[in-house]
Design an enzyme around this catalytic site. Sequence first.
Site, PDB file in Angstrom:
ATOM      1  N   ARG A  54       3.038  -1.301  10.717  1.00 47.16           N
ATOM      2  CA  ARG A  54       4.146  -1.415  11.680  1.00 47.16           C
ATOM      3  C   ARG A  54       4.479  -2.826  12.172  1.00 47.16           C
ATOM      4  O   ARG A  54       5.666  -3.099  12.385  1.00 47.16           O
ATOM      5  CB  ARG A  54       3.897  -0.454  12.848  1.00 47.16           C
ATOM      6  CG  ARG A  54       4.126   0.993  12.409  1.00 47.16           C
ATOM      7  CD  ARG A  54       3.444   1.986  13.308  1.00 47.16           C
ATOM      8  NE  ARG A  54       1.988   1.904  13.182  1.00 47.16           N
ATOM      9  CZ  ARG A  54       1.140   2.626  13.908  1.00 47.16           C
ATOM     10  NH1 ARG A  54       1.608   3.471  14.803  1.00 47.16           N
ATOM     11  NH2 ARG A  54      -0.159   2.519  13.714  1.00 47.16           N
ATOM     12  N   ASP A  58      -3.430   4.351  -2.083  1.00 49.41           N
ATOM     13  CA  ASP A  58      -4.410   4.814  -1.097  1.00 49.41           C
ATOM     14  C   ASP A  58      -4.429   6.346  -1.076  1.00 49.41           C
ATOM     15  O   ASP A  58      -3.809   6.960  -0.217  1.00 49.41           O
ATOM     16  CB  ASP A  58      -3.984   4.223   0.261  1.00 49.41           C
ATOM     17  CG  ASP A  58      -4.868   4.640   1.413  1.00 49.41           C
ATOM     18  OD1 ASP A  58      -5.996   5.102   1.183  1.00 49.41           O
ATOM     19  OD2 ASP A  58      -4.420   4.485   2.573  1.00 49.41           O
ATOM     20  N   LYS A  85       0.858  -1.192   0.000  1.00 46.50           N
ATOM     21  CA  LYS A  85       0.000   0.000   0.000  1.00 46.50           C
ATOM     22  C   LYS A  85       0.890   1.237   0.000  1.00 46.50           C
ATOM     23  O   LYS A  85       1.775   1.373   0.834  1.00 46.50           O
ATOM     24  CB  LYS A  85      -0.905   0.026   1.231  1.00 46.50           C
ATOM     25  CG  LYS A  85      -1.773   1.293   1.291  1.00 46.50           C
ATOM     26  CD  LYS A  85      -2.847   1.189   2.350  1.00 46.50           C
ATOM     27  CE  LYS A  85      -2.428   1.705   3.697  1.00 46.50           C
ATOM     28  NZ  LYS A  85      -2.397   3.171   3.802  1.00 46.50           N
ATOM     29  N   THR A 100     -11.905   6.206  10.635  1.00 45.87           N
ATOM     30  CA  THR A 100     -11.974   5.723  12.030  1.00 45.87           C
ATOM     31  C   THR A 100     -11.616   6.831  13.021  1.00 45.87           C
ATOM     32  O   THR A 100     -11.902   6.728  14.201  1.00 45.87           O
ATOM     33  CB  THR A 100     -11.037   4.513  12.259  1.00 45.87           C
ATOM     34  OG1 THR A 100      -9.813   4.782  11.607  1.00 45.87           O
ATOM     35  CG2 THR A 100     -11.654   3.254  11.725  1.00 45.87           C
ATOM     36  N   ASP A 152     -13.767  14.646  -4.818  1.00 45.13           N
ATOM     37  CA  ASP A 152     -13.855  15.911  -5.552  1.00 45.13           C
ATOM     38  C   ASP A 152     -15.087  15.835  -6.457  1.00 45.13           C
ATOM     39  O   ASP A 152     -15.861  14.878  -6.362  1.00 45.13           O
ATOM     40  CB  ASP A 152     -12.558  16.124  -6.364  1.00 45.13           C
ATOM     41  CG  ASP A 152     -12.243  17.602  -6.579  1.00 45.13           C
ATOM     42  OD1 ASP A 152     -13.183  18.373  -6.864  1.00 45.13           O
ATOM     43  OD2 ASP A 152     -11.073  17.995  -6.474  1.00 45.13           O
ATOM     44  N   LYS A 183      -7.479   8.185  -1.512  1.00 45.41           N
ATOM     45  CA  LYS A 183      -8.780   8.629  -0.986  1.00 45.41           C
ATOM     46  C   LYS A 183      -9.332   9.858  -1.708  1.00 45.41           C
ATOM     47  O   LYS A 183      -9.550  10.909  -1.101  1.00 45.41           O
ATOM     48  CB  LYS A 183      -8.674   8.923   0.519  1.00 45.41           C
ATOM     49  CG  LYS A 183      -8.235   7.744   1.368  1.00 45.41           C
ATOM     50  CD  LYS A 183      -8.318   8.071   2.849  1.00 45.41           C
ATOM     51  CE  LYS A 183      -7.878   6.933   3.736  1.00 45.41           C
ATOM     52  NZ  LYS A 183      -6.420   6.674   3.717  1.00 45.41           N
TER      53      LYS A 183
HETATM   54  O1  C5P Z   1       0.997   0.438  11.140  1.00 51.18           O
HETATM   55  P1  C5P Z   1      -0.444  -0.006  11.023  1.00 51.18           P
HETATM   56  O2  C5P Z   1      -0.603  -1.513  10.880  1.00 51.18           O
HETATM   57  O3  C5P Z   1      -1.310   0.560  12.128  1.00 51.18           O
HETATM   58  O4  C5P Z   1      -0.909   0.618   9.638  1.00 51.18           O
HETATM   59  C1  C5P Z   1      -2.240   0.536   9.193  1.00 51.18           C
HETATM   60  C2  C5P Z   1      -2.388   1.243   7.878  1.00 51.18           C
HETATM   61  O5  C5P Z   1      -3.768   1.274   7.550  1.00 51.18           O
HETATM   62  C3  C5P Z   1      -1.914   2.689   7.883  1.00 51.18           C
HETATM   63  O6  C5P Z   1      -1.443   2.984   6.564  1.00 51.18           O
HETATM   64  C4  C5P Z   1      -3.172   3.463   8.191  1.00 51.18           C
HETATM   65  O7  C5P Z   1      -3.153   4.765   7.677  1.00 51.18           O
HETATM   66  C5  C5P Z   1      -4.220   2.618   7.482  1.00 51.18           C
HETATM   67  N1  C5P Z   1      -5.581   2.762   8.014  1.00 51.18           N
HETATM   68  C6  C5P Z   1      -5.923   2.498   9.335  1.00 51.18           C
HETATM   69  N2  C5P Z   1      -7.210   2.634   9.759  1.00 51.18           N
HETATM   70  C7  C5P Z   1      -8.144   3.042   8.901  1.00 51.18           C
HETATM   71  C8  C5P Z   1      -7.850   3.317   7.576  1.00 51.18           C
HETATM   72  C9  C5P Z   1      -6.527   3.165   7.162  1.00 51.18           C
HETATM   73  O8  C5P Z   1      -5.056   2.096  10.117  1.00 51.18           O
HETATM   74  N3  C5P Z   1      -9.382   3.126   9.321  1.00 51.18           N
END
Ligand code: C5P
Length: 233
Positions: free
Chosen positions: A211, A59, A32, A119, A64, A61
């Site tokens: 992460r 990603d 992603k 979220t 417009d 998003k």
């Molecule tokens: O590091 P981590 O596993 O928390 O990363 C989750 C990824 O998913 C990040 O790129 C974050 O921006 C994205 N994301 C999220 N929750 C959402 C939408 C996207 O954690 N509701």
Amino acid sequence: MAKDVIVACDFSSAERTLEFLDLFKGRKPFVKIGMELYYAAGPEIVREIKKRGHKIFLDLKLHDIPNTVRKTMSVLSQLDVDMTNLHAAGTIEMMKAALEGLTREDGSRPILIAVTQLTSTSEQRMQEELLINASISECIAKYAENTREAGLDGVVCSPLEAGIIKERCGANFLTITPGVRFADAAKDDQVRITTPAKARELGSDYIVVGRPITAAEFPVAAYERCVAEFLGE
Ligand code: C5P
């Protein structure tokens, strides 16, 4: 239906991203690319990662007017990404325009999914600031139904919402779910989390994991563990 683990490459430079991807000698992860990396490194990083054999979820998003989204999606489609997204709040008309723009001359197109409510948006803020009077779960379900009606493939949601969204929109409507953590690891700033195995049980089609893989001491091993738990391989 294809299920896969998508690795969120939330790095701020092309160098750091490619250094990370160089670690993967065997199976090439679906990656992603978010706004941070795209705005820092531009379309060239998408081409480079594609050239290395990865699938890409871009990603960005989009949100417009329909005409602008149609034309932008057409550009992204030519970049040969495999999945991209927009905000369902842009309306069914905007989502239909996006699909038109994304569809190539031969009829093929990347997977197109929608963000319902971020979220980070609480029910209270949604009601008080955005003047949406529904409950947040009703709003998410309605936006998911709008997304399906526009002809898109699915939505980004919590694994905990995957079941209700499948119930409302059909089993083939895709759920792409972040918020995944190993049972024995740190939650970071994620609140409502599930393990890869639990996400599979709950019906997620794709899990987005950042992460737990990118910051792991051994990222390839963490990725392989994630794939094994999610796909049951
Ligand atoms: O590091 P981590 O596993 O928390 O990363 C989750 C990824 O998913 C990040 O790129 C974050 O921006 C994205 N994301 C999220 N929750 C959402 C939408 C996207 O954690 N509701």
